[in-house]
Design a protein around this motif. Structure first.
Motif, PDB file in Angstrom:
ATOM      1  N   UNK A  66       0.830  -1.211   0.000  1.00 23.22           N
ATOM      2  CA  UNK A  66       0.000   0.000   0.000  1.00 23.22           C
ATOM      3  C   UNK A  66       0.860   1.255   0.000  1.00 23.22           C
ATOM      4  N   UNK A  67       1.888   1.280   0.836  1.00 21.88           N
ATOM      5  CA  UNK A  67       2.752   2.457   0.886  1.00 21.88           C
ATOM      6  C   UNK A  67       3.622   2.547  -0.359  1.00 21.88           C
ATOM      7  N   UNK A  68       4.029   1.411  -0.886  1.00 28.87           N
ATOM      8  CA  UNK A  68       4.827   1.445  -2.123  1.00 28.87           C
ATOM      9  C   UNK A  68       4.007   2.029  -3.265  1.00 28.87           C
ATOM     10  N   UNK A  69       2.746   1.665  -3.332  1.00 29.70           N
ATOM     11  CA  UNK A  69       1.871   2.217  -4.385  1.00 29.70           C
ATOM     12  C   UNK A  69       1.799   3.734  -4.277  1.00 29.70           C
ATOM     13  N   UNK A  70       1.712   4.242  -3.056  1.00 28.24           N
ATOM     14  CA  UNK A  70       1.650   5.698  -2.857  1.00 28.24           C
ATOM     15  C   UNK A  70       2.972   6.366  -3.223  1.00 28.24           C
ATOM     16  N   UNK A  71       4.081   5.635  -3.073  1.00 32.39           N
ATOM     17  CA  UNK A  71       5.394   6.206  -3.388  1.00 32.39           C
ATOM     18  C   UNK A  71       5.680   6.223  -4.883  1.00 32.39           C
ATOM     19  N   UNK A 122       7.058  22.268  -8.859  1.00 34.14           N
ATOM     20  CA  UNK A 122       6.997  20.812  -8.941  1.00 34.14           C
ATOM     21  C   UNK A 122       6.187  20.341  -7.747  1.00 34.14           C
ATOM     22  N   UNK A 123       5.033  19.784  -8.015  1.00 33.24           N
ATOM     23  CA  UNK A 123       4.182  19.346  -6.924  1.00 33.24           C
ATOM     24  C   UNK A 123       4.868  18.309  -6.054  1.00 33.24           C
ATOM     25  N   UNK A 124       4.647  18.388  -4.736  1.00 29.89           N
ATOM     26  CA  UNK A 124       5.223  17.403  -3.815  1.00 29.89           C
ATOM     27  C   UNK A 124       4.374  16.141  -3.881  1.00 29.89           C
ATOM     28  N   UNK A 125       4.973  15.067  -4.409  1.00 27.50           N
ATOM     29  CA  UNK A 125       4.264  13.809  -4.625  1.00 27.50           C
ATOM     30  C   UNK A 125       5.005  12.678  -3.930  1.00 27.50           C
ATOM     31  N   UNK A 126       4.342  11.536  -3.862  1.00 27.96           N
ATOM     32  CA  UNK A 126       4.971  10.365  -3.290  1.00 27.96           C
ATOM     33  C   UNK A 126       4.477  10.081  -1.890  1.00 27.96           C
ATOM     34  N   UNK A 127       5.262   9.341  -1.131  1.00 29.55           N
ATOM     35  CA  UNK A 127       4.903   8.925   0.213  1.00 29.55           C
ATOM     36  C   UNK A 127       5.544   9.852   1.234  1.00 29.55           C
ATOM     37  N   UNK A 137       5.424   6.909   7.101  1.00 28.38           N
ATOM     38  CA  UNK A 137       6.325   5.757   7.085  1.00 28.38           C
ATOM     39  C   UNK A 137       6.475   5.177   8.485  1.00 28.38           C
ATOM     40  N   UNK A 138       6.855   3.920   8.546  1.00 25.89           N
ATOM     41  CA  UNK A 138       7.218   3.292   9.813  1.00 25.89           C
ATOM     42  C   UNK A 138       8.571   3.837  10.258  1.00 25.89           C
ATOM     43  N   UNK A 139       8.935   3.573  11.507  1.00 26.32           N
ATOM     44  CA  UNK A 139      10.222   4.054  12.008  1.00 26.32           C
ATOM     45  C   UNK A 139      11.404   3.499  11.208  1.00 26.32           C
ATOM     46  N   UNK A 140      11.432   2.192  10.867  1.00 21.81           N
ATOM     47  CA  UNK A 140      12.541   1.698  10.039  1.00 21.81           C
ATOM     48  C   UNK A 140      12.592   2.366   8.670  1.00 21.81           C
ATOM     49  N   UNK A 194       8.705  15.575   4.389  1.00 21.10           N
ATOM     50  CA  UNK A 194       9.477  15.075   3.255  1.00 21.10           C
ATOM     51  C   UNK A 194       8.686  13.977   2.553  1.00 21.10           C
ATOM     52  N   UNK A 195       8.763  13.951   1.223  1.00 18.34           N
ATOM     53  CA  UNK A 195       8.089  12.915   0.445  1.00 18.34           C
ATOM     54  C   UNK A 195       9.120  12.162  -0.388  1.00 18.34           C
ATOM     55  N   UNK A 196       8.970  10.859  -0.435  1.00 15.73           N
ATOM     56  CA  UNK A 196       9.824  10.011  -1.268  1.00 15.73           C
ATOM     57  C   UNK A 196       9.003   9.462  -2.416  1.00 15.73           C
ATOM     58  N   UNK A 197       9.503   9.668  -3.633  1.00 15.17           N
ATOM     59  CA  UNK A 197       8.798   9.177  -4.812  1.00 15.17           C
ATOM     60  C   UNK A 197       9.734   8.423  -5.732  1.00 15.17           C
ATOM     61  N   UNK A 198       9.228   7.369  -6.346  1.00 15.53           N
ATOM     62  CA  UNK A 198      10.024   6.498  -7.221  1.00 15.53           C
ATOM     63  C   UNK A 198       9.296   6.330  -8.544  1.00 15.53           C
ATOM     64  N   UNK A 199      10.049   6.218  -9.632  1.00 20.76           N
ATOM     65  CA  UNK A 199       9.467   5.907 -10.946  1.00 20.76           C
ATOM     66  C   UNK A 199      10.350   4.888 -11.634  1.00 20.76           C
ATOM     67  N   UNK A 200       9.716   3.955 -12.345  1.00 16.12           N
ATOM     68  CA  UNK A 200      10.478   2.955 -13.094  1.00 16.12           C
ATOM     69  C   UNK A 200      10.614   1.648 -12.347  1.00 16.12           C
ATOM     70  N   UNK A 201      11.568   0.857 -12.796  1.00 16.27           N
ATOM     71  CA  UNK A 201      11.757  -0.501 -12.280  1.00 16.27           C
ATOM     72  C   UNK A 201      12.420  -0.509 -10.909  1.00 16.27           C
ATOM     73  N   UNK A 202      12.121  -1.540 -10.134  1.00 10.84           N
ATOM     74  CA  UNK A 202      12.784  -1.751  -8.851  1.00 10.84           C
ATOM     75  C   UNK A 202      14.001  -2.664  -8.997  1.00 10.84           C
TER      76      UNK A 202
END
Length: 353
Positions: free
Chosen positions: A209-214, A235-240, A245-248, A284-292
């Motif tokens: 669920x959180x990965x989808x948001x990121x 640049x809009x602030x996007x991502x998670x 996020x959890x503490x880790x 802070x927001x973390x966002x990813x695009x593309x392959x893992x």
């Protein structure tokens, strides 16, 4: 996993001369670090140059070239390493050390050297570690704001000094092509390994669920989105959000943040991180695009009220990294300069360049 940079043998004599240095005294600089003084280092370089080269290297603080930064191979304002003699080249070392941490300095050193590897891979002599330019904007000293830049392919170090106490190291760009050296004596060398691996570890550790948001997009963007904007475009602030996020996961994000901030001197990094905390780390927001998957095109950003980090690895079969730290309030001095000029106007002194 350890990401300490290994200092590789320099491929060209010219590249050795760039970073030998004269052993400038480690006096407290404008931020109190036991680092070479940026003012002293810039003045030493300028004083070493004959008049024609000094005129070429030193521009007005008001020059449009001050914010005309870039990270592609092109002719730049300032004086190229190729135009300096052996002694003058050594004076670049304390200037860079005045703004960069030891690890940041070593990364800059290796990026310059990396041009020799790229020249061999491509068979292209225009990939030249001598084509890095130094420019000083204004008069280095305590009275008026001044700045300097060291820049070439895949490296742009922009430093602004305001009121003799504040030093802004932004934008700060570092790139690497190849990201992983495919063959030869340095096969397997990865200059920006931590920048890639820590971010991939973060996106992978997020539950579905959180990965989808990121995820910003299924396909990676072809480059950092803001490119070489003098001022970061809207640049809009996007991502998670870090607050979700959890503490880790937050701890992993902090590790990634430090990879970028720790390129700067300790005091410059501390000031940046304190401002991030004051604005709210949870924002802070973390966002990813593309392959893992390693070796596949990917992109990420860390974006908050005061900072934008962008990273892209899509070109040359996803073996070509661009990464940048942008200070959304203080790039090229930004808000600090405005406050400086307003204070001087209030005092009836105007401002000096």
């Amino acid at each position: 996993m350890t990401y300490g940079l290994t200092i590789e043998p320099v491929l060209l004599i010219g590249a050795v001369l760039i970073f030998v240095g004269l052993g400038a005294a480690n006096v407290p600089n404008e931020n109190g670090d036991k680092q070479p003084s940026g003012t002293a280092a810039a003045n030493a370089l300028l004083e070493s140059l004959p008049e024609a080269k000094r005129t070429q290297a030193q521009l007005s603080f008001d020059s449009s070239e001050r914010t005309n930064w870039n990270y592609v191979p092109t002719k730049r304002a300032g004086v190229a390493l190729a135009e300096l003699d052996a002694n003058q080249k050594t004076l670049i070392d304390p200037l860079l050390r005045s703004a960069l941490s030891p690890s940041g300095f070593n990364a800059a050193k290796q990026i310059v050297q990396h041009e020799s590897i790229l020249a061999e891979i491509e068979g292209n002599p225009r990939r030249d570690p001598e084509l890095y330019y130094t420019a000083v904007f204004g008069e280095p000293g305590p009275r008026a704001p001044w700045a300097w830049r060291f820049e070439g392919h895949h490296l742009s170090v922009n430093v602004t000094h305001v009121d003799d106490q504040m030093q802004v190291v932004a934008p700060l760009f570092m790139g690497s092509n190849p990201a992983r050296v495919p063959h030869g004596p340095k096969a397997g060398l990865r200059l920006l390994a931590a920048e890639e691996d820590l971010a991939r570890d973060l996106i992978r550790m997020l539950p579905k669920e959180r990965r989808t948001r990121a995820m910003l997009a299924n396909d990676a963007f072809p480059d950092i989105v803001t490119r070489n904007d003098p001022k970061v475009r809207s640049l809009g602030i996007e991502g998670l959000a870090a607050g979700d996020m959890s503490q880790p996961e937050q701890a992993q994000l902090r590790k990634l943040l430090h990879v970028y901030s720790d390129r700067m001197t300790e005091s410059a990094a501390r000031e940046q991180l304190e401002r991030i905390e004051r604005a709210g780390f949870d924002k802070l927001h973390f966002g990813w695009a593309g392959s893992l998957e390693p070796g596949k095109p990917h992109y990420y950003r860390v974006h908050g009220p005061t900072v934008l980090i962008e990273y892209d690895n899509t070109q040359n079969n996803a073996n070509h990294i661009h990464s940048v730290w942008r200070d959304l309030e203080r790039d090229f001095g930004g808000d600090l300069l405005r406050a400086h000029y307003e204070a001087h106007r209030a005092d009836g002194h105007g401002h000096e360049h």
